[in-house]
Design a protein around this motif. Structure first.
Motif, PDB file in Angstrom:
ATOM      1  N   ALA A 175      40.649  29.859  89.682  1.00  0.00           N
ATOM      2  CA  ALA A 175      41.999  29.279  89.769  1.00  0.00           C
ATOM      3  C   ALA A 175      42.393  28.659  88.435  1.00  0.00           C
ATOM      4  CB  ALA A 175      42.042  28.227  90.882  1.00  0.00           C
ATOM      5  N   SER A 195      41.154  23.157  95.713  1.00  0.00           N
ATOM      6  CA  SER A 195      42.490  23.116  95.112  1.00  0.00           C
ATOM      7  C   SER A 195      43.444  24.045  95.864  1.00  0.00           C
ATOM      8  CB  SER A 195      42.423  23.545  93.647  1.00  0.00           C
ATOM      9  OG  SER A 195      42.166  24.930  93.551  1.00  0.00           O
ATOM     10  N   ILE A 237      57.356  31.814  91.831  1.00  0.00           N
ATOM     11  CA  ILE A 237      57.048  30.403  91.666  1.00  0.00           C
ATOM     12  C   ILE A 237      58.321  29.660  91.275  1.00  0.00           C
ATOM     13  CG2 ILE A 237      55.790  28.730  90.252  1.00  0.00           C
ATOM     14  CD1 ILE A 237      53.630  30.958  89.945  1.00  0.00           C
ATOM     15  N   GLY A 282      59.245  35.102  96.774  1.00  0.00           N
ATOM     16  CA  GLY A 282      57.843  35.173  96.407  1.00  0.00           C
ATOM     17  C   GLY A 282      57.577  34.811  94.967  1.00  0.00           C
ATOM     18  N   GLY A 299      43.051  34.866 100.242  1.00  0.00           N
ATOM     19  CA  GLY A 299      44.253  34.325  99.619  1.00  0.00           C
ATOM     20  C   GLY A 299      43.965  33.445  98.427  1.00  0.00           C
ATOM     21  N   ARG A 300      42.777  33.587  97.843  1.00  0.00           N
ATOM     22  CA  ARG A 300      42.470  32.786  96.666  1.00  0.00           C
ATOM     23  C   ARG A 300      42.419  33.684  95.427  1.00  0.00           C
ATOM     24  NH1 ARG A 300      38.619  27.778  97.921  1.00  0.00           N
ATOM     25  NH2 ARG A 300      39.703  27.126  96.041  1.00  0.00           N
ATOM     26  N   TRP A 309      51.995  28.063  95.985  1.00  0.00           N
ATOM     27  CA  TRP A 309      52.203  29.249  96.817  1.00  0.00           C
ATOM     28  C   TRP A 309      51.094  29.414  97.853  1.00  0.00           C
ATOM     29  CZ3 TRP A 309      48.342  32.970  96.565  1.00  0.00           C
ATOM     30  CH2 TRP A 309      47.486  32.904  95.444  1.00  0.00           C
ATOM     31  N   GLN A 310      49.980  28.732  97.663  1.00  0.00           N
ATOM     32  CA  GLN A 310      48.889  28.864  98.623  1.00  0.00           C
ATOM     33  C   GLN A 310      49.088  27.962  99.836  1.00  0.00           C
ATOM     34  OE1 GLN A 310      45.663  28.155  95.760  1.00  0.00           O
ATOM     35  NE2 GLN A 310      44.947  30.243  96.080  1.00  0.00           N
ATOM     36  N   GLU A 332      37.162  27.782  92.177  1.00  0.00           N
ATOM     37  CA  GLU A 332      37.953  26.858  91.363  1.00  0.00           C
ATOM     38  C   GLU A 332      37.984  27.342  89.908  1.00  0.00           C
ATOM     39  OE1 GLU A 332      39.769  24.792  92.730  1.00  0.00           O
ATOM     40  OE2 GLU A 332      38.858  24.481  94.683  1.00  0.00           O
ATOM     41  N   ILE A 379      56.972  28.001  96.235  1.00  0.00           N
ATOM     42  CA  ILE A 379      57.264  29.430  96.201  1.00  0.00           C
ATOM     43  C   ILE A 379      58.604  29.677  96.888  1.00  0.00           C
ATOM     44  CG2 ILE A 379      55.822  29.775  98.265  1.00  0.00           C
ATOM     45  CD1 ILE A 379      55.192  32.588  97.202  1.00  0.00           C
ATOM     46  N   TRP A 433      48.464  37.699  92.157  1.00  0.00           N
ATOM     47  CA  TRP A 433      48.734  37.579  93.603  1.00  0.00           C
ATOM     48  C   TRP A 433      50.117  38.059  93.971  1.00  0.00           C
ATOM     49  CZ3 TRP A 433      52.800  34.352  94.951  1.00  0.00           C
ATOM     50  CH2 TRP A 433      53.216  33.424  93.975  1.00  0.00           C
ATOM     51  N   GLN A 434      51.009  38.194  92.978  1.00  0.00           N
ATOM     52  CA  GLN A 434      52.361  38.640  93.288  1.00  0.00           C
ATOM     53  C   GLN A 434      52.459  40.150  93.391  1.00  0.00           C
ATOM     54  OE1 GLN A 434      54.304  36.442  90.034  1.00  0.00           O
ATOM     55  NE2 GLN A 434      55.388  35.211  91.531  1.00  0.00           N
ATOM     56  N   GLN A 458      47.274  25.882  95.024  1.00  0.00           N
ATOM     57  CA  GLN A 458      48.465  26.045  94.220  1.00  0.00           C
ATOM     58  C   GLN A 458      49.663  26.068  95.178  1.00  0.00           C
ATOM     59  OE1 GLN A 458      47.891  29.258  91.397  1.00  0.00           O
ATOM     60  NE2 GLN A 458      45.970  28.385  90.687  1.00  0.00           N
TER      61      GLN A 458
END
Lengths: 412, 412
Positions: A68, B94, B146, B144, A144-145, B98-99, A65, B140, A98-99, B96
């Motif tokens: 994030a 949490s 946001i 890809g 994926g975090r 896109w997650q 967290e 998303i 992440w992109q 986001q």
């Protein structure tokens, strides 16, 4: 087109004016024909604000967290930088970690970079994008975090991108105009170096010259990434700042490249520990488990099967070290007579690859300090560095005297 | 376990104390046995700060960068809320946009939700997670990147999650304790409604009763999601706030449910445009392309083949509309004599599903305004709503007089 990586730290993007100034620098490189990857930090103050929120919410926080939350500052700067470039008619877009995707380990808050695939960015460069603005200091884990690389991780991000994309150079824009022979605040004669070898920079960085994060220099050395440190607050030419590079590229140099220091050091001595195999491993294993970063270590000559063990550490880790050793003693894991703590010491070092081929540097250093009446408490040496621990009150004097003695104000 | 969606707006998470208070409310629902999906907005002020950065950087910004920047506020709150719940020993994490991933169209800054796959969150619920804290207002796109849903999009996010997960209810925590017959700041007699029909809420929301975003109510109506609006600043029972629901669930009600207003409206009149088929399509197509939200439209009686076209729009879109029409005129796409702009008007509306079966509401409304000396500039009506455009200085007076005349302070 050749690729250039440019990294702007927090003070270089502290507000919209500074972002504009940085964008202009990027525009200059684009005009020269480079495809540019810009790595940005959070606007200065933002990360501290977010870290403050986390600390207040949860002292023993979930690092996933934390990551994030804290990574959001860089995302804001990346978007603003992309918009600023677009306003200047430079085709640009932002990329969050992440992109890209910048793939990291799952060691949240101190993740390591595993891979930077180049296809996504290269596809956009192929479509006419000239600048990819990448949020520094962050990537994505296997789960994926979001994972951050730890404070200062934007330098590391920049070097990693430069390596992945085969960049011609990685320019680190910061609030100083280069690497100096020593801290100009302490020594007025300090001189900016035009070039410095990776190894020297590594020693200077880890010894407290806070210009570049150590990991970024290690990475640059491994992948032979030419690294340039320069100021974002001055008009810049191609020769500005300091180039951190392979030593082969440095034609001639002083024997000593610089004098580094670390002010807030402490010295701990364990009196009368058993002098037997494995004792050092017990002591320093215990300290390592407690998260203490031990630096210099000295073991006295043994007497009656017992010896004294001395080491240095940052002052803010003294309490933790003391607690760990007391617990070890109580539990019977280690026997010692006394733990003597000196919290008023500093470390001063001379660094230079020239020391490999030239002897007498250590002797000269000790003589200079002795002439000034400075008592040396601990000495350690490596191939290209000699460090001494001295009383803190002599630190400035020691740095100035050594700078004078090795004539660092003169170009080598 | 049954699922509950709880949404906390910006003022409900404005600082760490308020986040803690909100987390306690979540804890109460978890204790009742719900798996909870919490949707959070940015801490109040954060989004405006970020939007301010964007506006200053690039007046005609790239909406993709805008989205990347502005969405970061929600990410911070989501992380902090998850940490706060963890501190209360509630298993939470949490997410986001896109997650999740919350998939949207590519209409950046006003994207629409396309799909919310439930497998990722359900897998975590299956592993013992009790609360998924989701950053509102963002998703998303296929590319890809946001994409945000536009201001107030966190309400829409909440309803969409409630629909996707078949939630028992969607509770919208905000800084008011429910939906009122009109704005209590303007009319002291305003009364809180226990229930209101989706259709009525829709008209009230789109007319400026800023409690719920229009799209969220539309979505709730389509998927029959029970929506409850309540205050995050008061102790709450299960019957608190206002339930927005199907009209069948409302036993009896006043003919008029409420009086809504929109303060910052502007009126534009195009003088002497050709009165021929397709002219309206040219004008409003042009305005739509420029991103102008035209509301009320009136066309005058034609004279000599020319007519005047009047319409209303939010004042902050006047400049954009003016530029678009001027360009259209310059390019020869449209001929008109003059563009008259009145930026000092407001819209006042009476709304109620009872109007469907009872006549005379319009006549009564016009008489009330006439008795107070308020001149009506534009009128539009729908099945359950009558709206008028009036000089802004009469707005409060009009709202109060209409509230009195329709006796909205009394329970119907």
């Amino acid at each position: 087109m050749p690729v250039l990586v440019m990294k702007f730290g927090g003070t270089s993007v502290a507000n919209l004016d500074r972002i504009r100034r940085a964008a202009k620098r990027v525009g200059v490189e684009v005009a020269k024909g480079y495809d540019v990857i810009v790595i940005v930090s959070a606007m200065s103050g933002e990360t501290n604000k977010l870290v403050g929120y986390v600390d207040e919410t949860s002292p023993l926080y979930d690092a996933r967290e934390y990551d994030a939350i804290v990574s959001s500052g860089e995302n804001v700067t990346a978007g603003l930088m992309a918009l600023t470039l677009q306003e200047m008619d430079v085709p640009a877009r932002s990329w969050q970690g992440w992109q890209v995707p910048l793939k990291t380990t799952s060691a949240h808050s101190q993740a390591r970079i595993e891979e930077i695939p180049t296809d996504n960015l290269n596809a956009k460069f192929g479509e006419g994008m000239r600048v990819a603005v990448v949020a520094g200091f962050q990537g994505i884990s296997d789960e994926g975090r979001i994972a951050t690389l730890g404070r200062g991780g934007s330098d590391t991000t920049a070097v990693a991108f430069a390596a992945a994309f085969g960049a011609e150079r990685c320019d680190i824009y910061t609030d100083v105009d280069g690497v100096y022979t020593t801290d100009p605040r302490i020594c007025a004669k300090a001189r900016k170096l035009d070039k410095i070898a990776f190894e020297e920079m590594l020693e200077l960085a880890s010894l407290g010259a806070k210009v570049l994060q150590t990991r970024s220099v290690e990475l640059a050395m491994r992948y032979k990434v030419k690294l340039r440190v320069l100021s974002s607050f001055e008009e810049q030419s191609d020769e500005a700042g300091t180039l951190v590079c392979d030593e082969e590229e440095i034609m001639e140099s002083n024997v000593v490249a610089g004098v580094a220091y670390s002010r807030d050091e402490a010295k701990m001595t364990l009196l009368s520990v058993a002098d037997r195999p494995g004792i050092a491993s017990i002591i320093f294993g215990c300290l390592s488990d407690a998260g203490v970063n031990v630096d210099m270590i000295v073991q006295n000559i043994s007497e009656d099967g017992r010896t004294d063990m001395t080491y240095s550490l940052p002052t803010d880790q003294v309490k933790r070290a003391e607690t760990a050793l007391d617990e070890l003693k109580t539990s019977g894991g280690l026997n010692f007579a006394e733990l003597v703590i000196d919290e008023d010491v500093s470390k001063v070092s001379v660094v230079g690859i020239g020391m490999r081929s030239q002897s007498g540097v250590a002797a000269k250093m000790f003589k200079v300090l002795s002439d000034e009446g400075v008592n040396i408490k601990v000495i350690t040496t490596s191939e290209i560095k000699i460090s001494v621990l001295i009383d803190r009150k002599y630190m400035e004097l020691a740095v100035q005297s050594l700078h004078d003695a090795f004539e660092l104000e003169k170009v080598g």
